[in-house]
Scaffold this motif. Sequence first.
Motif, PDB file in Angstrom:
ATOM      1  N   CYS A  90      -2.904   0.983  -4.125  1.00 32.00           N
ATOM      2  CA  CYS A  90      -2.248  -0.324  -4.136  1.00 32.00           C
ATOM      3  C   CYS A  90      -2.340  -0.909  -5.542  1.00 32.00           C
ATOM      4  O   CYS A  90      -3.303  -0.667  -6.266  1.00 32.00           O
ATOM      5  CB  CYS A  90      -2.910  -1.271  -3.133  1.00 32.00           C
ATOM      6  N   PRO A  91      -1.345  -1.675  -5.950  1.00 34.41           N
ATOM      7  CA  PRO A  91      -1.414  -2.329  -7.252  1.00 34.41           C
ATOM      8  C   PRO A  91      -2.261  -3.588  -7.193  1.00 34.41           C
ATOM      9  O   PRO A  91      -2.794  -3.957  -6.138  1.00 34.41           O
ATOM     10  CB  PRO A  91       0.055  -2.665  -7.538  1.00 34.41           C
TER      11      PRO A  91
ATOM     12  N   GLU B 298     -12.734  -5.238 -12.342  1.00 38.88           N
ATOM     13  CA  GLU B 298     -14.101  -4.981 -11.897  1.00 38.88           C
ATOM     14  C   GLU B 298     -14.172  -4.469 -10.457  1.00 38.88           C
ATOM     15  O   GLU B 298     -15.237  -4.066 -10.000  1.00 38.88           O
ATOM     16  CB  GLU B 298     -14.935  -6.259 -12.005  1.00 38.88           C
ATOM     17  N   VAL B 299     -13.049  -4.461  -9.760  1.00 35.14           N
ATOM     18  CA  VAL B 299     -13.031  -4.010  -8.367  1.00 35.14           C
ATOM     19  C   VAL B 299     -13.183  -2.498  -8.316  1.00 35.14           C
ATOM     20  O   VAL B 299     -12.464  -1.764  -9.012  1.00 35.14           O
ATOM     21  CB  VAL B 299     -11.723  -4.435  -7.671  1.00 35.14           C
ATOM     22  N   ASN B 300     -14.120  -2.009  -7.507  1.00 34.92           N
ATOM     23  CA  ASN B 300     -14.327  -0.560  -7.373  1.00 34.92           C
ATOM     24  C   ASN B 300     -14.021  -0.031  -5.978  1.00 34.92           C
ATOM     25  O   ASN B 300     -14.057   1.171  -5.750  1.00 34.92           O
ATOM     26  CB  ASN B 300     -15.761  -0.168  -7.764  1.00 34.92           C
ATOM     27  N   ARG B 301     -13.716  -0.935  -5.043  1.00 40.19           N
ATOM     28  CA  ARG B 301     -13.348  -0.510  -3.690  1.00 40.19           C
ATOM     29  C   ARG B 301     -12.252  -1.421  -3.160  1.00 40.19           C
ATOM     30  O   ARG B 301     -12.316  -2.641  -3.328  1.00 40.19           O
ATOM     31  CB  ARG B 301     -14.550  -0.571  -2.735  1.00 40.19           C
ATOM     32  N   VAL B 302     -11.274  -0.825  -2.531  1.00 35.50           N
ATOM     33  CA  VAL B 302     -10.253  -1.586  -1.810  1.00 35.50           C
ATOM     34  C   VAL B 302     -10.106  -0.964  -0.432  1.00 35.50           C
ATOM     35  O   VAL B 302     -10.379   0.221  -0.243  1.00 35.50           O
ATOM     36  CB  VAL B 302      -8.895  -1.582  -2.545  1.00 35.50           C
ATOM     37  N   TRP B 303      -9.682  -1.769   0.523  1.00 36.17           N
ATOM     38  CA  TRP B 303      -9.497  -1.243   1.881  1.00 36.17           C
ATOM     39  C   TRP B 303      -8.440  -2.075   2.602  1.00 36.17           C
ATOM     40  O   TRP B 303      -8.049  -3.165   2.180  1.00 36.17           O
ATOM     41  CB  TRP B 303     -10.806  -1.266   2.673  1.00 36.17           C
ATOM     42  N   ARG B 304      -7.991  -1.503   3.695  1.00 43.86           N
ATOM     43  CA  ARG B 304      -7.084  -2.214   4.588  1.00 43.86           C
ATOM     44  C   ARG B 304      -7.454  -1.861   6.025  1.00 43.86           C
ATOM     45  O   ARG B 304      -7.960  -0.777   6.315  1.00 43.86           O
ATOM     46  CB  ARG B 304      -5.627  -1.837   4.317  1.00 43.86           C
TER      47      ARG B 304
ATOM     48  N   TRP C 282       0.862  -1.185   0.000  1.00 45.33           N
ATOM     49  CA  TRP C 282       0.000   0.000   0.000  1.00 45.33           C
ATOM     50  C   TRP C 282       0.900   1.237   0.000  1.00 45.33           C
ATOM     51  O   TRP C 282       1.732   1.400   0.886  1.00 45.33           O
ATOM     52  CB  TRP C 282      -0.892  -0.024   1.239  1.00 45.33           C
ATOM     53  N   ALA C 283       0.731   2.094  -1.004  1.00 48.38           N
ATOM     54  CA  ALA C 283       1.534   3.311  -1.098  1.00 48.38           C
ATOM     55  C   ALA C 283       0.893   4.425  -0.283  1.00 48.38           C
ATOM     56  O   ALA C 283      -0.335   4.538  -0.206  1.00 48.38           O
ATOM     57  CB  ALA C 283       1.675   3.742  -2.559  1.00 48.38           C
ATOM     58  N   ARG C 284       1.759   5.262   0.316  1.00 47.98           N
ATOM     59  CA  ARG C 284       1.279   6.329   1.186  1.00 47.98           C
ATOM     60  C   ARG C 284       2.137   7.579   0.967  1.00 47.98           C
ATOM     61  O   ARG C 284       3.343   7.483   0.769  1.00 47.98           O
ATOM     62  CB  ARG C 284       1.350   5.867   2.640  1.00 47.98           C
ATOM     63  N   TYR C 285       1.501   8.733   0.994  1.00 48.47           N
ATOM     64  CA  TYR C 285       2.220  10.000   0.856  1.00 48.47           C
ATOM     65  C   TYR C 285       2.361  10.636   2.232  1.00 48.47           C
ATOM     66  O   TYR C 285       1.386  10.763   2.972  1.00 48.47           O
ATOM     67  CB  TYR C 285       1.468  10.946  -0.081  1.00 48.47           C
ATOM     68  N   GLU C 286       3.583  11.009   2.589  1.00 52.07           N
ATOM     69  CA  GLU C 286       3.856  11.518   3.930  1.00 52.07           C
ATOM     70  C   GLU C 286       4.638  12.830   3.842  1.00 52.07           C
ATOM     71  O   GLU C 286       5.868  12.814   3.740  1.00 52.07           O
ATOM     72  CB  GLU C 286       4.645  10.478   4.717  1.00 52.07           C
ATOM     73  N   PRO C 287       3.962  13.975   3.892  1.00 48.27           N
ATOM     74  CA  PRO C 287       4.675  15.264   3.869  1.00 48.27           C
ATOM     75  C   PRO C 287       4.993  15.737   5.284  1.00 48.27           C
ATOM     76  O   PRO C 287       4.353  15.349   6.257  1.00 48.27           O
ATOM     77  CB  PRO C 287       3.672  16.192   3.199  1.00 48.27           C
ATOM     78  N   SER C 288       5.995  16.580   5.375  1.00 47.33           N
ATOM     79  CA  SER C 288       6.376  17.187   6.655  1.00 47.33           C
ATOM     80  C   SER C 288       6.465  18.697   6.439  1.00 47.33           C
ATOM     81  O   SER C 288       7.117  19.158   5.491  1.00 47.33           O
ATOM     82  CB  SER C 288       7.720  16.638   7.139  1.00 47.33           C
TER      83      SER C 288
END
Length: 321
Positions: A271-272, A181-187, A130-136
């Motif tokens: 996420c890929p 066909e997937v329209n929602r992903v979660w973790r 899972w990719a995440r963007y983390e700014p400071s």
Amino acid sequence: MAKPDPKTKYPRLQSYLDSISSYEKEFKKWEKRVEKILKRYRDEQRDTRTSPAKFNILWSNVQTLVPACFSRVPLPDVSRRCTDNDPVGRVASLILERALDCEVQHYVDYRMTMKQSVYDRFLGGRGQAWARYEPSFKPSLQVTEDVEEEGQNEALDYECAPTDYVHWKDFGHSVARTWEEVNRVWRKVYMNEDAVTERFGADIAKKLPYDDTPEDLKRANREDGGTIKKQACIYEIADKETKSFVWVSKSMKKIIDEKDDPLGLQDFFPCPRPLYATMTNDSLIPVPDFTLYQDQAQTLDTLADRAAGLCEMLQLKGVYD
């Protein structure tokens, strides 16, 4: 006075909860199968003195395939599609390549996430990241009449894009036949009160119930007799239909936070497509590799047990003058 039906009062929330419930029912059998495979891989709950001898071909195969699939961090290669005389495009490609190289080589999260995902693929049949963007940010300085004053606005100080490993039990998606066909992903994200306060604020942290723990930790807690502090289970959902990210808690029955496409990615999902084992075109439930050769593994166990039995029956005999 009758209480209002939560399904009609919060239709969007109920839609997300229904998607999660459908996924859990659809993948329940697969999760139980993976748990059995993991016990076999770790050789758990077996007394070597009384149990028959086994040949753990599953461990041997995984230890061979994982390094063959991922042994070192890849080298980023950013090149232009058209190799014409374009100095701006050449420099932009070079900047992107160096940025990716720094993100991949310098931080250990990418290396560990890829290795853990590959392990999940060869054991359970599905690995995910899972990719995440983390700014400071830092307070900006305003110069007025040769005097530096700290302004109310904040300036970007540092930014990175961590790659998080998602446990195979913590990932989910809308039930579909193919990934397209997937329209929602979660973790699932398990957070303590301090983490909830930092992410969602003190008001949410006080109202949110801390009543959940990962299932593996629950099992270890029961076996060891220890005490593990409960956490809040937050579902981070990426909804492709509404182009929004939503944070939901089952216990709170409320949408905690919502943002409109915060990452702006080309395919929207953070996420890929997961690392899948054997698949068919009618379901996204993977078939673990061990399932396909478990009969041969059982035969190896039988032969290993017979060989061990013959060795135990041998007696040392000899003669002397």
